[in-house]
Scaffold this motif. Structure first.
Motif, PDB file in Angstrom:
ATOM      1  N   ALA A  72       0.869  -1.186   0.000  1.00  0.00           N
ATOM      2  CA  ALA A  72       0.000   0.000   0.000  1.00  0.00           C
ATOM      3  C   ALA A  72       0.902   1.231   0.000  1.00  0.00           C
ATOM      4  N   ILE A  73       0.367   2.341  -0.460  1.00  0.00           N
ATOM      5  CA  ILE A  73       1.094   3.607  -0.325  1.00  0.00           C
ATOM      6  C   ILE A  73       0.176   4.640   0.323  1.00  0.00           C
ATOM      7  N   GLY A  74       0.804   5.690   0.800  1.00  0.00           N
ATOM      8  CA  GLY A  74       0.066   6.754   1.477  1.00  0.00           C
ATOM      9  C   GLY A  74       0.764   7.089   2.781  1.00  0.00           C
ATOM     10  N   LEU A  83       1.604  10.564  -3.771  1.00  0.00           N
ATOM     11  CA  LEU A  83       2.021   9.156  -3.830  1.00  0.00           C
ATOM     12  C   LEU A  83       0.968   8.318  -4.555  1.00  0.00           C
ATOM     13  N   GLU A  84      -0.302   8.596  -4.262  1.00  0.00           N
ATOM     14  CA  GLU A  84      -1.386   7.794  -4.825  1.00  0.00           C
ATOM     15  C   GLU A  84      -1.386   7.886  -6.356  1.00  0.00           C
ATOM     16  N   LYS A  85      -1.320   9.137  -6.855  1.00  0.00           N
ATOM     17  CA  LYS A  85      -1.337   9.293  -8.312  1.00  0.00           C
ATOM     18  C   LYS A  85       0.034   8.979  -8.904  1.00  0.00           C
ATOM     19  N   PHE A 291      -0.874  -7.129  -7.909  1.00  0.00           N
ATOM     20  CA  PHE A 291      -1.798  -7.675  -6.916  1.00  0.00           C
ATOM     21  C   PHE A 291      -1.554  -7.011  -5.574  1.00  0.00           C
ATOM     22  N   GLU A 292      -2.643  -6.654  -4.908  1.00  0.00           N
ATOM     23  CA  GLU A 292      -2.528  -5.874  -3.677  1.00  0.00           C
ATOM     24  C   GLU A 292      -3.775  -6.064  -2.828  1.00  0.00           C
ATOM     25  N   PRO A 293      -3.665  -5.756  -1.530  1.00  0.00           N
ATOM     26  CA  PRO A 293      -4.895  -5.681  -0.750  1.00  0.00           C
ATOM     27  C   PRO A 293      -5.685  -4.444  -1.168  1.00  0.00           C
ATOM     28  N   ILE A 294      -6.999  -4.452  -0.926  1.00  0.00           N
ATOM     29  CA  ILE A 294      -7.809  -3.273  -1.257  1.00  0.00           C
ATOM     30  C   ILE A 294      -7.452  -2.090  -0.351  1.00  0.00           C
ATOM     31  N   HIS A 295      -7.068  -2.415   0.865  1.00  0.00           N
ATOM     32  CA  HIS A 295      -6.875  -1.341   1.857  1.00  0.00           C
ATOM     33  C   HIS A 295      -5.634  -0.507   1.585  1.00  0.00           C
ATOM     34  N   GLY A 296      -5.520   0.595   2.359  1.00  0.00           N
ATOM     35  CA  GLY A 296      -4.379   1.484   2.214  1.00  0.00           C
ATOM     36  C   GLY A 296      -3.319   1.253   3.272  1.00  0.00           C
ATOM     37  N   SER A 297      -2.528   2.287   3.533  1.00  0.00           N
ATOM     38  CA  SER A 297      -1.366   2.163   4.416  1.00  0.00           C
ATOM     39  C   SER A 297      -1.755   2.240   5.887  1.00  0.00           C
ATOM     40  N   ALA A 298      -3.021   2.568   6.168  1.00  0.00           N
ATOM     41  CA  ALA A 298      -3.570   2.595   7.543  1.00  0.00           C
ATOM     42  C   ALA A 298      -2.629   3.228   8.556  1.00  0.00           C
ATOM     43  N   PRO A 299      -2.327   4.500   8.416  1.00  0.00           N
ATOM     44  CA  PRO A 299      -1.391   5.146   9.345  1.00  0.00           C
ATOM     45  C   PRO A 299      -1.837   5.042  10.806  1.00  0.00           C
ATOM     46  N   ASP A 300      -3.153   4.899  11.022  1.00  0.00           N
ATOM     47  CA  ASP A 300      -3.645   4.825  12.416  1.00  0.00           C
ATOM     48  C   ASP A 300      -3.187   3.568  13.149  1.00  0.00           C
ATOM     49  N   ILE A 301      -2.851   2.518  12.428  1.00  0.00           N
ATOM     50  CA  ILE A 301      -2.406   1.279  13.104  1.00  0.00           C
ATOM     51  C   ILE A 301      -1.015   0.827  12.649  1.00  0.00           C
ATOM     52  N   ALA A 307      -2.328  -4.958  11.913  1.00  0.00           N
ATOM     53  CA  ALA A 307      -2.939  -5.137  10.587  1.00  0.00           C
ATOM     54  C   ALA A 307      -3.293  -6.603  10.337  1.00  0.00           C
ATOM     55  N   ASN A 308      -4.451  -6.803   9.769  1.00  0.00           N
ATOM     56  CA  ASN A 308      -4.863  -8.136   9.337  1.00  0.00           C
ATOM     57  C   ASN A 308      -4.154  -8.433   7.998  1.00  0.00           C
ATOM     58  N   PRO A 309      -3.342  -9.494   7.955  1.00  0.00           N
ATOM     59  CA  PRO A 309      -2.590  -9.765   6.720  1.00  0.00           C
ATOM     60  C   PRO A 309      -3.383 -10.545   5.666  1.00  0.00           C
TER      61      PRO A 309
HETATM   62  P1  NAD Z   1      -7.014   2.563   4.840  1.00  0.00           P
HETATM   63  O1  NAD Z   1      -7.524   1.466   4.015  1.00  0.00           O
HETATM   64  O2  NAD Z   1      -5.552   2.680   4.958  1.00  0.00           O
HETATM   65  O3  NAD Z   1      -7.632   2.432   6.326  1.00  0.00           O
HETATM   66  C1  NAD Z   1      -9.029   2.596   6.604  1.00  0.00           C
HETATM   67  C2  NAD Z   1      -9.337   1.993   7.990  1.00  0.00           C
HETATM   68  O4  NAD Z   1      -9.285   0.580   7.914  1.00  0.00           O
HETATM   69  C3  NAD Z   1      -8.312   2.392   9.062  1.00  0.00           C
HETATM   70  O5  NAD Z   1      -8.969   2.582  10.286  1.00  0.00           O
HETATM   71  C4  NAD Z   1      -7.387   1.199   9.118  1.00  0.00           C
HETATM   72  O6  NAD Z   1      -6.774   1.023  10.374  1.00  0.00           O
HETATM   73  C5  NAD Z   1      -8.320   0.039   8.787  1.00  0.00           C
HETATM   74  N1  NAD Z   1      -7.589  -1.016   8.075  1.00  0.00           N
HETATM   75  C6  NAD Z   1      -7.131  -0.965   6.801  1.00  0.00           C
HETATM   76  N2  NAD Z   1      -6.491  -2.089   6.487  1.00  0.00           N
HETATM   77  C7  NAD Z   1      -6.525  -2.875   7.580  1.00  0.00           C
HETATM   78  C8  NAD Z   1      -6.005  -4.162   7.876  1.00  0.00           C
HETATM   79  N3  NAD Z   1      -5.319  -4.875   6.973  1.00  0.00           N
HETATM   80  N4  NAD Z   1      -6.210  -4.657   9.105  1.00  0.00           N
HETATM   81  C9  NAD Z   1      -6.912  -3.972  10.032  1.00  0.00           C
HETATM   82  N5  NAD Z   1      -7.421  -2.741   9.809  1.00  0.00           N
HETATM   83  C10 NAD Z   1      -7.217  -2.200   8.602  1.00  0.00           C
HETATM   84  O7  NAD Z   1      -7.652   3.899   4.260  1.00  0.00           O
HETATM   85  P2  NAD Z   1      -7.391   5.435   4.659  1.00  0.00           P
HETATM   86  O8  NAD Z   1      -7.131   5.546   6.118  1.00  0.00           O
HETATM   87  O9  NAD Z   1      -8.496   6.155   4.065  1.00  0.00           O
HETATM   88  O10 NAD Z   1      -6.065   5.821   3.879  1.00  0.00           O
HETATM   89  C11 NAD Z   1      -4.750   5.789   4.443  1.00  0.00           C
HETATM   90  C12 NAD Z   1      -3.732   6.052   3.353  1.00  0.00           C
HETATM   91  O11 NAD Z   1      -3.700   4.957   2.433  1.00  0.00           O
HETATM   92  C13 NAD Z   1      -4.047   7.277   2.487  1.00  0.00           C
HETATM   93  O12 NAD Z   1      -2.831   7.897   2.195  1.00  0.00           O
HETATM   94  C14 NAD Z   1      -4.679   6.709   1.244  1.00  0.00           C
HETATM   95  O13 NAD Z   1      -4.516   7.527   0.116  1.00  0.00           O
HETATM   96  C15 NAD Z   1      -3.898   5.427   1.095  1.00  0.00           C
HETATM   97  N6  NAD Z   1      -4.574   4.361   0.360  1.00  0.00           N
HETATM   98  C16 NAD Z   1      -3.776   3.565  -0.399  1.00  0.00           C
HETATM   99  C17 NAD Z   1      -4.306   2.460  -1.028  1.00  0.00           C
HETATM  100  C18 NAD Z   1      -3.400   1.594  -1.818  1.00  0.00           C
HETATM  101  O14 NAD Z   1      -2.206   1.691  -1.729  1.00  0.00           O
HETATM  102  N7  NAD Z   1      -3.925   0.674  -2.622  1.00  0.00           N
HETATM  103  C19 NAD Z   1      -5.656   2.155  -0.854  1.00  0.00           C
HETATM  104  C20 NAD Z   1      -6.442   2.979  -0.063  1.00  0.00           C
HETATM  105  C21 NAD Z   1      -5.885   4.075   0.563  1.00  0.00           C
END
Ligand code: NAD
Ligand code: IPM
Ligand code: MN
Length: 370
Positions: A72-74, A83-85, A291-301, A307-309
């Motif tokens: 993931a990036i961000g 970074l995203e674009k 291939f990648e997970p749908i989620h982002g870099s999740a800075p909060d965790i 993170a769930n792998p």
């Molecule tokens: P995010 O997907 O990173 O997180 C959203 C929420 O879901 C957060 O609370 C996070 O802790 C939780 N979460 C995400 N993945 C998880 C996991 N594997 N296990 C447990 N909890 C998980 O989205 P966001 O917070 O909106 O974005 C954060 C950064 O990531 C931004 O910079 C955004 O642009 C970027 N982003 C990147 C991608 C990518 O690289 N494909 C996708 C989405 C967002």
């Protein structure tokens, strides 16, 4: 021997890709799957250090691989979009990965709606056009604005004119679809439905408002529907968001334009238990896929082992499937399923394990299938 490029990227991207690589390694131990992996330093750290996002040299090297495995990036330190674009969308465009495959399936017991429905939705998100073209800008009254788009399929310039006499400022982002782009997307969608043994597909849009782009899209899908002998249902995206909750079992192959597809598939990930469960393939059927997970870099965790792998592990499975190693992909899915059944998972699903511990359990479950 398959050659993989690995881009862990930022935040939890690194943590979940570490697990995914362990799983791929376990698969190679117990099967005929043979590979090497080259790590690419692409992401916020490099950008902050050097100002580089992806260089031409990176693209050359990545282009020689059989597939790209991406985390993931961000990064909160970097302005949104750079970074995203500059990295992710740039790769999707450069490698012309025009299909974004995002399955939404009730295949395990932690699917929140499982007690009501069983569903198997194959989301196909168009991945290179629509509002993701990068055709945008700002202008002030009294001055003409010009938007320029240069991509493989387009070399287009248009002039925009101020629309108000007041002293005002405007910002715009243009959603652009090309006939060729929709045709190849539609072909892939109808072929997918046929492969899945379905007699209809759903096209999601907002053709009641964005009449130009989604009107043309409907016209093309309708013609293809007749050619393939596969029925076509339309859903407006707002109604689709609702329908995914109340009747997910009524959908099979779903084709959706880029921006709406981004949104609906986060909802789709949550229907499967959360963002940590949704895998994504950026597919170029004739080229290098990623291939990648749908989620982002999740800075909060990030950095906390929370993170769930599984999303990243299932992305590795999707990569093996795409490379023609479906049997090995199934071993990965079985292993994840076993861990879910045995209560061995991270806290987002109500478990107790860290990212790495969950990875060790999945790896054990892969090796146990030797
Ligand atoms: P995010 O997907 O990173 O997180 C959203 C929420 O879901 C957060 O609370 C996070 O802790 C939780 N979460 C995400 N993945 C998880 C996991 N594997 N296990 C447990 N909890 C998980 O989205 P966001 O917070 O909106 O974005 C954060 C950064 O990531 C931004 O910079 C955004 O642009 C970027 N982003 C990147 C991608 C990518 O690289 N494909 C996708 C989405 C967002
Ligand atoms: C995704 C992400 C990306 C997208 C962003 C980070 C550019 O949200 O892969 O779903 O919008 O496609
Ligand atoms: Mn997204």
């Amino acid at each position: 021997m398959r050659h993989l490029a690995v881009i862990p990227g930022d935040g939890i991207g690194k943590e979940v890709v570490d697990v995914g690589l362990e799983i791929i390694d376990a698969i190679s131990e117990i099967s005929s799957f043979d590979y090497d992996a080259e790590l690419f330093d692409i992401g916020s750290e490099r950008y902050l250090r050097t100002g580089e996002l992806i260089t031409e040299e990176d693209f050359d090297d990545l282009g020689k691989k059989d597939a790209i495995y991406f985390g993931a990036i961000g990064d909160p330190r970097v302005k949104p979009g750079i970074l995203e674009k500059g990295i992710l969308l740039n790769m999707r465009a450069r490698f012309d990965q025009y299909i974004n495959l995002r399955p939404v399936t009730s295949w395990h017991p932690f699917v929140p709606l499982k007690k009501h429905f069983d569903f198997d939705i194959c989301f196909l998100r168009e991945n290179t056009e629509d509002f993701y073209m990068g055709a945008g800008g700002t202008f002030r009254n009294g001055r003409d604005a010009r938007v320029t788009v240069k991509r493989k399929l387009y070399d287009l310039q248009m002039d925009l004119h101020p629309v108000s006499s007041s002293d005002d400022e405007y910002a715009f982002e243009i959603g652009l679809l090309s006939r060729k782009g929709i045709e190849r997307f539609a072909d892939h969608a109808f072929r997918t439905a046929i492969k899945r043994g379905e007699d209809r597909i759903t096209l999601v849009d907002k053709a009641n408002v964005c009449t130009s782009i989604y009107g043309m899209q409907r016209e093309i899908f309708e013609a293809r529907s007749k050619e393939y002998g596969i029925a076509l249902d339309y859903m407006y995206v707002d109604a689709m968001a609702m329908a995914m909750i109340v009747r997910p079992h009524t959908f099979g192959t779903v084709a959706v334009p880029n921006l709406f597809g981004d949104i609906l598939t986060d909802l789709g990930a949550q229907l499967q238990g959360g963002l940590g469960m949704g895998a994504s393939g950026n597919i170029n059927p004739e080229g290098v896929s990623m291939f990648e997970p749908i989620h982002g870099s999740a800075p909060d965790i990030a950095g906390q082992g929370k993170a769930n792998p599984i999303a990243a592990v299932l992305a590795a499975k999707m990569m093996l499937d795409q490379l023609g190693y479906e049997e090995m992909g199934t071993l990965i899915q079985n292993a994840v399923r076993k861990c879910l059944d045995d209560g061995k998972f991270t806290r987002d699903l109500g478990g107790t394990l860290t990212t790495a511990e969950a990875g060790i359990e999945i790896k054990k479950a892969v090796l146990a299938q030797k």
